[in-house]
Design a protein around this motif. Structure first.
Motif, mmCIF file in Angstrom:
data_model
loop_
_atom_site.group_PDB
_atom_site.id
_atom_site.type_symbol
_atom_site.label_atom_id
_atom_site.label_comp_id
_atom_site.label_asym_id
_atom_site.label_seq_id
_atom_site.Cartn_x
_atom_site.Cartn_y
_atom_site.Cartn_z
ATOM 1 N N GLU A 487 0.829 -1.205 0.000
ATOM 2 C CA GLU A 487 0.000 0.000 0.000
ATOM 3 C C GLU A 487 0.864 1.256 0.000
ATOM 4 N N PHE A 488 1.985 1.216 0.753
ATOM 5 C CA PHE A 488 2.919 2.348 0.734
ATOM 6 C C PHE A 488 3.393 2.622 -0.691
ATOM 7 N N MET A 489 3.741 1.544 -1.405
ATOM 8 C CA MET A 489 4.270 1.719 -2.761
ATOM 9 C C MET A 489 3.216 2.275 -3.703
ATOM 10 N N VAL A 490 1.963 1.865 -3.526
ATOM 11 C CA VAL A 490 0.889 2.431 -4.347
ATOM 12 C C VAL A 490 0.716 3.911 -4.027
ATOM 13 N N GLU A 491 0.784 4.259 -2.765
ATOM 14 C CA GLU A 491 0.660 5.667 -2.384
ATOM 15 C C GLU A 491 1.803 6.501 -2.971
ATOM 16 N N GLU A 492 2.966 5.874 -3.121
ATOM 17 C CA GLU A 492 4.136 6.595 -3.621
ATOM 18 C C GLU A 492 4.181 6.695 -5.141
ATOM 19 N N ALA A 501 1.255 -7.673 -10.542
ATOM 20 C CA ALA A 501 1.950 -8.353 -11.631
ATOM 21 C C ALA A 501 3.398 -8.660 -11.260
ATOM 22 N N ALA A 502 4.066 -7.731 -10.599
ATOM 23 C CA ALA A 502 5.463 -7.946 -10.227
ATOM 24 C C ALA A 502 5.597 -9.105 -9.250
ATOM 25 N N LEU A 503 4.711 -9.158 -8.265
ATOM 26 C CA LEU A 503 4.805 -10.211 -7.255
ATOM 27 C C LEU A 503 4.334 -11.552 -7.796
ATOM 28 N N ALA A 599 11.625 -4.818 -9.855
ATOM 29 C CA ALA A 599 12.644 -5.262 -8.905
ATOM 30 C C ALA A 599 12.472 -4.563 -7.565
ATOM 31 N N GLU A 600 12.195 -3.255 -7.583
ATOM 32 C CA GLU A 600 12.010 -2.528 -6.319
ATOM 33 C C GLU A 600 10.759 -3.008 -5.597
ATOM 34 N N ILE A 601 9.694 -3.238 -6.363
ATOM 35 C CA ILE A 601 8.451 -3.712 -5.749
ATOM 36 C C ILE A 601 8.680 -5.032 -5.025
ATOM 37 N N VAL A 602 9.311 -5.973 -5.702
ATOM 38 C CA VAL A 602 9.540 -7.290 -5.101
ATOM 39 C C VAL A 602 10.456 -7.175 -3.900
#
Length: 687
Positions: A487-492, A501-503, A599-602
């Motif tokens: 959720e943090f990454m979506v907010e960012e 998709a990444a995960l 890569a950052e997401i994972v």
């Protein structure tokens, strides 16, 4: 000959070669040496006409010694032992009981015939460990069952019971009476005639049947390297001379057994085996359980009831509402009817299982139960009321279990006057399918009550993990931290579909936002509301999921959540309205979106999992670091071939992992607790 592991006895003119390597007669180097020496002795002794190969104790050979697979293999290797059996002019009959798996089954296939006791299972599970059969399994099995069925069996690791193996032509006879006697008679009946499988032709198969088996195996096996390699090896059985195909099979086996994926899968295998060992419960015997009462006939309660019925228990299904009880009983009936229609269960067995079910509104019948499992609404007040009633009606000594996913087990147990009998049994939905079972230890839970929960898990064929009592226990506590980081990454600046998709590309069965839609966004929403008063006001909090719920977007059940679902039978579709909502939430906080790569997401998602795992270990909620791997793989869709988050963390190295957690703390902002890495990086069990 190694007398410690293999011994030769005589039954008249038949040698009986006994493998004695407890507890499972693993095919170790000592066993291979002993069998090879016995075969040479058989060949040299003119008074012997043949031999029987049999296991001492409760099994034939339940597989190779996996501890050898990560290092150079000692001689003689299994192909040499099988070659000696085939070269011997005297027939050798494998007498199978218990399990003949992996290298043990390959050894049996190298014999001239196979006689099995009822209850025996045979199979080649190597692909599930990231390798392929390496001692002729991909060549000899197709000569018995044909290429399509060999592909299905080898690529899935399917285990066949003795009767099915006889029907398939894998075993030559079922023993009636004493197995050893039957095998000796069979060996004597061969009268010196060899029946080498390598001399048989592979049965012809229709191209369409082969193609269907290949595609089904690739899909089910997620196109992992070992699956493709096994298919290639089986197909070669009909195209390549046997000697060449065996050499190719062995070369692939040797390459795969030292691959990263094979190491990861072996790690998970041993982690699951170790999760069943509980030094803190040593000496505690489980209480006897025959009748299980399940309170709540909803989806979860019905699934628990099905699992208990399939394990042979008598089940009492209780409800307060007649309509809800009828729906639950119907759901259970439809499950068994579907199994019969699908050919997965005999009608008589289904009828027998359903006959063990009693559905009732009479709660006084709780006195009949040995184990009571509560599966009602996830609210501590509701559960306390239910447990007050249970404690007043259940017989003394009955185990009282809550299926809570997040709540404080001690708060529930305190509603009774017998907290020593109270444990948590956290099933995962659907309860009759999912393998994981968290057994939760409360502050007063008696050791024998916990042992009862673990024993139940084993009977239900689940992977049971003992966990301490903390918010979310092991699995949901870690998953909550993982989902929060996403959720943090979506907010960012990331999008929900990009994160998913990444995960999923990394190997998760589903991404976190697709999972949230499937389970219902309101579940986590209620949990956040319940914890709002205790939340640190300074901690970073993402409002996006709350805004979705406030808009009535509760996931698949409402046709919209993070995604939109135009039709019930369609998958998730990206909805521009969600992106607009996310943009508004960012604007409210003055956040300027930035780009993310996969890569950052994972990496951030995995670091969040590892950090929370380290905190749980430091708190003593998880006993072993590897228990985290067992929970995440079996309950949360973490890719088995990655070994689990602890395996991943140890691969990173302490310096890189520490730097990663420092960066994660910076990204996560106030409220993030940065864990010490020691508990994750060490092998020590923690109390």
């Amino acid at each position: 000959m190694s007398e410690a592991r293999v011994r030769m006895e005589r039954d008249g003119d038949i040698a009986v070669i006994v493998i004695d390597n407890p507890p499972i007669n693993a095919g170790s180097a000592a066993v291979r040496q002993g069998v090879l020496a016995a075969v040479r002795q058989l060949e040299a002794d003119a008074s012997l006409r043949g031999a029987v190969l049999i296991g001492a104790g409760g099994t034939f050979i339940a597989g190779s010694d996996l501890r050898e697979f990560g290092q150079p293999l000692a001689e003689p290797q299994l192909p040499a032992v099988i070659a000696a059996i085939e070269a011997c002019p005297k027939p050798v009959v494998a007498a199978l009981h218990g399990a003949a798996l992996g290298g043990g089954f390959e050894l049996a296939l190298g014999c001239d015939a196979r006689v099995a006791a009822p209850g025996t299972v045979v199979g080649l599970p190597e692909v599930t460990l990231g390798i392929i059969p390496g001692a002729g399994g991909t060549q000899r099995l197709p000569r018995l069952v044909g290429i399509p069925r060999a592909i299905r069996m080898i690529c899935s690791g399917e285990r066949l019971a003795a009767a099915a193996a006889l029907e398939a032509g894998i075993v030559d006879a079922l023993a009636e009476g004493d197995l050893r006697t039957a095998a000796v008679v069979h060996a004597r009946s061969l009268a010196g005639r060899k029946q080498r499988l390598r001399e048989r032709a592979v049965p012809a198969a229709a191209a369409a049947a082969v193609a269907e088996a290949v595609q089904s195996a690739l899909k089910a096996g997620k196109r992992r390297p070992a699956v493709q390699a096994a298919i290639d090896a089986v197909l070669a059985s009909a195209r390549v001379p046997m000697s060449e195909a065996l050499a190719d099979e062995r070369a692939v086996f040797e390459r795969l057994r030292v691959s990263r994926e094979a190491f990861a899968l072996r790690h998970q295998f041993f982690a699951e085996r170790d999760s069943a060992k509980h030094p803190s419960l040593e000496g505690a015997s489980p209480r006897a359980v025959q009748r299980v009462a399940v309170i709540g006939a909803g989806t979860m309660g019905s699934g628990i009831a099905i699992a208990a019925l399939e394990a042979g228990h008598e089940v009492l299904l209780l409800e307060q509402d007649a309509a809800a009880l009828e729906r639950g009983a119907t759901r259970i009936h439809e499950h068994f009817a579907g199994r019969v229609r699908g050919g997965k269960l005999e009608a008589a067995a289904a009828a027998c299982a359903e006959a063990r079910l009693q559905a009732s509104l009479d709660w006084s019948r709780l006195a009949e139960a040995d184990l009571v499992i509560e599966a009602v609404f996830e609210d501590v007040g509701v559960k306390r009321q239910v447990f007050e009633r249970i404690a007043a009606l259940a017989r003394p000594g009955a185990v009282l279990a809550s299926n809570t996913s997040y709540l404080d087990l001690d708060a529930i147990a305190d509603a009774t006057r017998r907290p020593q009998d109270v444990i948590g049994l956290h099933f995962f939905s659907p309860a009759n399918v999912m393998k994981l079972l968290e057994v939760v230890r409360g502050k007063s839970s008696a050791p024998d009550a916990l042992a009862t929960g673990l024993a139940l898990g084993k009977r239900l064929k689940k992977v049971a993990v003992l966990t301490g009592n903390a918010f979310g226990f092991i699995g949901n506590r870690i998953y909550s931290a993982y989902r929060c980081q996403c959720e943090f990454m979506v907010e960012e600046g990331a999008t929900p579909d990009q994160v998913d998709a990444a995960l999923q590309h990394f190997g998760f069965a589903m991404g976190p936002f697709a999972v949230a839609d499937l389970s219902g966004l309101d579940i986590a929403w209620r949990m956040r509301q319940a914890r709002a008063a205790s939340r640190d006001p300074a901690a970073r909090y993402v409002h996006i999921p709350d805004r979705l719920c406030e808009a009535g977007r509760l996931g698949r059940k409402t046709g919209a959540g993070y995604y939109v679902y135009p039709r019930a039978d369609e998958g998730p579709q990206v909805d521009p309205a969600v992106q607009a909502l996310i943009d508004r939430c960012r604007a409210d906080k003055g956040i300027v979106a930035r780009p993310f790569d996969d890569a950052e997401i994972v990496r951030r998602a995995l670091l969040a999992i590892v950090n929370e795992a380290a905190l749980l270990l430091a708190e003593g909620v998880a006993e072993r670091a590897t228990d985290v791997d067992v929970v995440l793989v079996n309950g949360y869709g973490f890719p088995r071939w990655e070994g689990g988050p602890v395996f991943w963390a140890r691969e990173q190295g302490e310096a890189a992992l520490s730097a990663g957690l420092d960066e994660l703390a910076r990204c996560s902002g106030p409220g993030f607790v940065r864990a010490a890495l020691g508990p994750v990086l060490t092998e020590e069990a923690r109390a």
